[in-house]
Write a protein that holds these residues in place. Structure first.
Motif, short mmCIF file in Angstrom:
data_model
loop_
_atom_site.label_atom_id
_atom_site.label_comp_id
_atom_site.label_asym_id
_atom_site.label_seq_id
_atom_site.Cartn_x
_atom_site.Cartn_y
_atom_site.Cartn_z
N PHE A 63 4.01 5.77 25.59
CA PHE A 63 2.77 5.43 26.31
C PHE A 63 2.47 3.94 26.17
CE2 PHE A 63 -1.93 5.18 26.46
CZ PHE A 63 -2.13 5.68 27.74
N THR A 64 2.64 3.40 24.96
CA THR A 64 2.42 1.97 24.73
C THR A 64 3.36 1.14 25.59
OG1 THR A 64 1.73 2.39 22.46
CG2 THR A 64 2.42 0.16 22.98
N ALA A 65 4.64 1.54 25.63
CA ALA A 65 5.61 0.80 26.44
C ALA A 65 5.26 0.88 27.93
CB ALA A 65 7.01 1.36 26.21
N ALA A 66 4.79 2.04 28.38
CA ALA A 66 4.43 2.19 29.80
C ALA A 66 3.24 1.30 30.15
CB ALA A 66 4.10 3.66 30.09
N ILE A 67 2.24 1.24 29.28
CA ILE A 67 1.09 0.37 29.54
C ILE A 67 1.53 -1.08 29.58
CG2 ILE A 67 -1.05 -0.52 28.52
CD1 ILE A 67 -1.67 2.26 27.56
N PHE A 83 7.40 -3.98 18.16
CA PHE A 83 7.49 -3.94 19.63
C PHE A 83 6.36 -4.75 20.25
CE2 PHE A 83 6.19 -1.96 23.64
CZ PHE A 83 7.37 -2.05 24.37
N ALA A 84 5.14 -4.57 19.72
CA ALA A 84 3.99 -5.27 20.28
C ALA A 84 4.12 -6.78 20.11
CB ALA A 84 2.71 -4.78 19.59
N ILE A 85 4.53 -7.21 18.93
CA ILE A 85 4.71 -8.65 18.69
C ILE A 85 5.82 -9.19 19.59
CG2 ILE A 85 5.38 -10.37 16.97
CD1 ILE A 85 4.16 -8.50 14.85
N GLY A 86 6.88 -8.40 19.77
CA GLY A 86 7.97 -8.83 20.66
C GLY A 86 7.50 -9.00 22.09
N VAL A 87 6.68 -8.08 22.57
CA VAL A 87 6.14 -8.20 23.92
C VAL A 87 5.32 -9.48 24.05
CG1 VAL A 87 4.48 -7.19 25.54
CG2 VAL A 87 6.17 -5.73 24.42
N SER A 88 4.53 -9.79 23.03
CA SER A 88 3.70 -10.99 23.05
C SER A 88 4.55 -12.25 23.23
CB SER A 88 2.89 -11.08 21.74
OG SER A 88 2.22 -12.31 21.64
N HIS A 89 5.59 -12.39 22.41
CA HIS A 89 6.43 -13.59 22.49
C HIS A 89 7.30 -13.59 23.74
CE1 HIS A 89 5.50 -15.30 18.52
NE2 HIS A 89 5.32 -14.04 18.15
N VAL A 118 -1.52 -10.38 27.01
CA VAL A 118 -0.95 -9.68 25.87
C VAL A 118 -2.04 -9.01 25.04
CG1 VAL A 118 0.28 -10.00 23.69
CG2 VAL A 118 1.11 -11.12 25.76
N GLY A 119 -3.18 -9.69 24.86
CA GLY A 119 -4.27 -9.09 24.10
C GLY A 119 -4.73 -7.78 24.71
N ILE A 120 -4.91 -7.78 26.03
CA ILE A 120 -5.34 -6.56 26.72
C ILE A 120 -4.24 -5.50 26.66
CG2 ILE A 120 -5.97 -5.59 28.95
CD1 ILE A 120 -7.30 -8.32 29.56
N THR A 121 -2.98 -5.94 26.84
CA THR A 121 -1.86 -5.00 26.82
C THR A 121 -1.75 -4.31 25.47
OG1 THR A 121 -0.65 -6.33 28.43
CG2 THR A 121 0.62 -4.78 27.12
N LEU A 122 -1.77 -5.10 24.41
CA LEU A 122 -1.61 -4.52 23.08
C LEU A 122 -2.80 -3.64 22.71
CD1 LEU A 122 -0.12 -7.51 21.05
CD2 LEU A 122 1.05 -5.72 22.32
N ALA A 123 -4.00 -4.08 23.07
CA ALA A 123 -5.19 -3.28 22.76
C ALA A 123 -5.13 -1.94 23.48
CB ALA A 123 -6.45 -4.04 23.14
N ALA A 124 -4.72 -1.96 24.74
CA ALA A 124 -4.62 -0.72 25.50
C ALA A 124 -3.55 0.20 24.91
CB ALA A 124 -4.30 -1.02 26.97
#
Length: 818
Positions: free
Chosen positions: A259-263, A315-321, A750-756
């Motif tokens: 779900f996190t990856a899909a968001i 994964f979340a940190i990787g998406v951010s960078h 990224v902030g909105i993505t990770l929070a969601a």
């Protein structure tokens, strides 16, 4: 001159045509001048570590939750072999819903459950206790002397007479409230667990244990009494069952990963309109997770319920960078730059900021290793490994792959339109224009004052932050979970709770036979019973006093420890025969067990303080009173370690972040601008924990460090870009506008993505994961707001003028040339 790019004709800029492949630092040349080798190396590592990751196991360990170097825990570990039933055990209650325990059908069902448990792998069989085990005995005094035997009559055959004998023996052994419920409708089986399987020597697999309990006990309970499927109910509590439930719940966690990856995929695509770059960023982040899990397996670690969330964070940190690299390349390509050159310029502009941010994450996670709890140290190692992998997968691999793949023409045009909207103040450009105003004094001053007020208010609230568990049962699970419902049933139907605080009374061999030692144990009994939150206590002194009375016609005046050595010797032997748990075979270790009303930190603290005060005045050469054993005793020591580690961890995290910022920015002012928003978020996070009724414990302790690491990513990208533009001669407003345009928009994304993504964890059946999801969501959002709002406001007061540095500004010149 034109270059065919991504299916569209785009004019090649002067910066592109004049690009020198030999330019850039050594690392940039090494990477981009040998791209095939970089990609081949990435594939090889992914295959090898992916193979290892597939063999990674998920398990839990009772010992890893213990602060093993603490003096009081060493007391327990040194004597655990003598403390039966006060360590890792299960309590299985078999309930008769249609009557009491003195029912032939129920007793046969009870026997079947007892036998099933006896044969489960990992059970310490000689020390099981129930009305069906021979070690549970009764003793009575008659005119002919002492008589005794097993509670279950030797001639038991299910007849009314043998059941009547069992009823008599239960009364003689005084089992009501301990192994038999107060209402006589259920009885308990105490199942001590080994640390390792006796046949293989491997550590107990708690996931397997939990499945065995469900499949061999709970699932078969309906068939224990033929024709009466609802007559027998099974209730199970204990660390082994809790760990099994947590491991089972982790299977559902994988759905949250998807779900996190899909968001993340949906929001990044909505921002870029480019399928290939979106898939690339997510894939490289997944590769980092695979590398992390492979290394965890290679180094002999395993995942447990407390470190299972680490791959999500990696994964979340990787998406951010990765999103920052993708955004930089997309902007350059949108202006006509060749994808290869755009990738190199983006690498040149953002590698240092990204590397520093990841090192801040690594250091932040590594700081957790100072905490004297093995499960936290394992989390520190696994998290540090994962973040370190991102240096290659997201700082190097993402731009390298994008130098081949580029971005779609649609994405490039979308990037140009987005920048035009930003410049003209249309659409989201209105938001970016609003953010520019925070560089002005009339906006900056109220913002800084409001932040200070929030910090002050949050600090006042955070002073009420408590240590340890605040709820009954197992706070790691939901209140309506099967485990907590079972715990509530047992607590309400048995006179003695499962929260046991044990004091280890250690003496020389046969020391427990000394009347003075027994009198001191009796005094400790009385001391603990007077502590608020203690239900009652049991000890050898209690047993000896009762036996002494029995030897003297049960006269109440003899319910005490006698000075007569012969009487004491007989009483100790009789007490030991009736209940082997009260003293070891050499009569040198005996526990004083206090049964507590709950395991809240203040209750545990009061009992521990009373024990320490008693030990300070009664310890001597021949006897010592040592805390602590039992579930509540171990938790009391864990709370002490967590309390000490909490502030130490925060201080070390911020010191490491400050040092990294100073190395990166070479400016104390820029460091202050970066750090203050993070501190505000940390304070507000602790205040939120108070309002949500969360205590600081093993499960929540790492959250602040994790949140600081993510927030550092946001701030470093924004401040680095802002400083570079200011050193090129831009004023604060222009520099901040450029920084938002280049990296700030992705910070918001990224902030909105990770929070969601992590917000979905709030629905997890595992409550501590839900708690972490709530706290991390809050920290992601507040760190994003702090980066976008507080950084320009603080910059107005601290970074209004920055000395020009030509070479420092060179990294952004290609962007501005377009």
């Amino acid at each position: 001159m034109h270059v065919q790019q991504n299916g569209t004709d785009a004019p090649m800029t002067e910066a592109t045509s004049a690009f020198d492949p030999k330019s850039g630092n050594v690392l940039e040349r090494l990477v981009f001048n040998h791209r095939p080798w970089v990609l081949a190396l990435a594939v090889l590592i992914t295959v090898v570590l992916g193979f290892l990751a597939a063999k990674l196991e998920v398990n839990a360990s009772f010992d890893k939750l213990l602060p093993q170097t603490h003096t009081y825990i060493r007391n327990y570990l040194e004597n655990r072999g003598e403390l039966r039933g006060l360590g890792n055990n299960l309590r299985v209650v078999v309930e008769n819903t249609e009557g009491d325990i003195y029912d032939r059908e129920y007793l046969e069902a009870m026997r079947a459950v007892n036998d099933t448990l006896f044969l489960l792998p990992g059970v310490n069989r000689p020390f099981m206790k129930s009305i069906w085990t021979s070690g549970v005995r009764w003793v009575e005094v008659t005119e002919e002397g002492y008589r005794g035997g097993a509670v279950l009559p030797a001639n038991y055959n299910g007849s009314p007479q043998s059941i009547a004998d069992l009823r008599t023996n239960v009364g003689r052994a005084n089992l009501v409230g301990t192994l038999v419920a107060n209402d006589l409708r259920s009885s308990m089986i105490v199942v001590p667990l080994l640390d390792r399987y006796a046949d293989t020597g491997e550590r107990i697999d708690y996931g397997r244990l939990g499945r065995d309990i469900e499949s061999q006990l709970r699932a078969k309970s309906a068939s224990l009494v033929p024709g009466k499927p609802g007559k027998i109910k099974i209730h199970v509590v204990g660390f082994g069952k809790l760990a099994g439930d947590l491991i089972e719940g982790l299977r559902e966690v994988m759905l949250y990963f998807a779900f996190t990856a899909a968001i993340a995929a949906g929001l990044i695509y909505a921002y870029t309109r480019c399928v290939r770059s979106t898939v690339l960023v997510l894939s490289c982040s997944v590769v980092a997770v695979v590398w992390q899990l492979g290394l965890v397996r290679l180094f002999g670690y395993e995942l447990d319920p407390y470190s299972m969330l680490v791959p999500f964070l990696v994964f979340a940190i990787g998406v951010s960078h990765g999103a920052q690299k993708m955004n930089g390349i997309m902007q350059d390509v949108g202006r006509g730059m060749d994808k290869y050159v755009a990738a190199r310029y983006t690498f040149r502009r953002l590698f240092l900021a990204g590397f520093t941010a990841l090192m801040a994450d690594v250091v932040g996670f590594a700081v957790l290793a100072v905490i004297d709890i093995p499960v936290i140290r394992d989390l520190a190692v696994t998290a540090s490994l994962g973040v370190a992998m991102l240096v290659f997968t997201n700082l190097i691999l993402v731009p390298t792959l994008l130098s081949y793949m580029g971005v779609s023409g649609r994405a490039a045009q979308h990037s140009l339109r987005s920048d035009e909207a930003t410049d003209s103040g249309r659409g989201l450009g209105k938001l970016w224009d609003l953010l520019d105003r925070f560089t002005e004094r009339r906006w900056a001053l109220p913002t800084v004052l409001a932040a200070a007020a929030l910090a002050l208010g949050g600090f006042v609230v955070s002073l009420h932050l408590q240590i340890g568990d605040l709820d009954p049962g197992a706070p790691e699970l939901r209140a309506n979970s099967r485990y907590n419902l079972d715990n509530a049933y047992i607590t309400s139907h048995y006179g003695l709770s499962s929260d046991q605080f044990a004091v280890i009374v250690k003496s020389e061999r046969d020391g427990c036979l000394k009347p003075q030692v027994l009198m001191d144990i009796d005094r400790l009994d009385a001391t603990l019973r007077d502590v608020e939150g203690v239900q009652t206590t049991t000890s050898l002194a209690d047993a000896v006093a009762n036996v002494s009375a029995g030897l003297n016609e049960a006269a109440p005046k003899w319910i005490s420890v006698s000075h007569n050595q012969n009487l004491v010797n007989t009483a100790v032997l009789r007490a030991q025969d009736a209940n082997p748990d009260v003293v070891n075979s050499s009569c040198s270790v005996t526990p004083v067990v206090a049964y507590l009303t709950d395991h809240r930190a203040d209750t545990l603290g009061r009992v521990l303080e009373a024990t320490e005060q008693f030990a300070a005045t009664h310890d001597r050469a021949d006897v010592r009173f040592l805390p602590a054993a039992g579930s509540a005793g171990i938790e009391a020591i864990t709370n002490i370690v967590v309390k000490q580690a909490n502030r130490t961890m925060i201080v070390l995290v911020y010191l490491s972040v400050i040092v990294l910022c100073m190395i990166t920015f070479r400016s104390w002012r820029a460091t202050v601008v970066t750090i203050l928003p993070l501190i505000l978020t940390s304070i507000l996070c602790e205040a939120l924990m108070v309002k949500l009724g969360m205590g600081v414990k093993v499960a929540t302790l790492p959250v602040i460090a994790l949140g600081v690491g993510i927030g550092m990513d946001y701030a470093l990208y924004l401040v680095s870009a802002q400083l570079t533009l200011m050193r090129q001669g831009a004023d604060l407003a222009e520099a901040y506008r450029g920084a938002v345009r280049f990296t700030g928009k992705v910070v918001a994304l990224v902030g909105i993505t990770l929070a969601a993504g992590v917000g979905a964890w709030a629905f997890s059946p595992i409550k501590f994961q839900a708690d972490m999801g709530i706290l991390l969501t809050f920290m992601f959002l507040w760190n994003m707001v702090g980066a976008l709002v507080l950084i320009p406001s603080l910059s107005h007061f601290l970074l209004k003028k920055v000395p020009a540095r030509a070479q420092a500004g060179a990294a952004l010149k290609p962007l501005e040339a377009n």
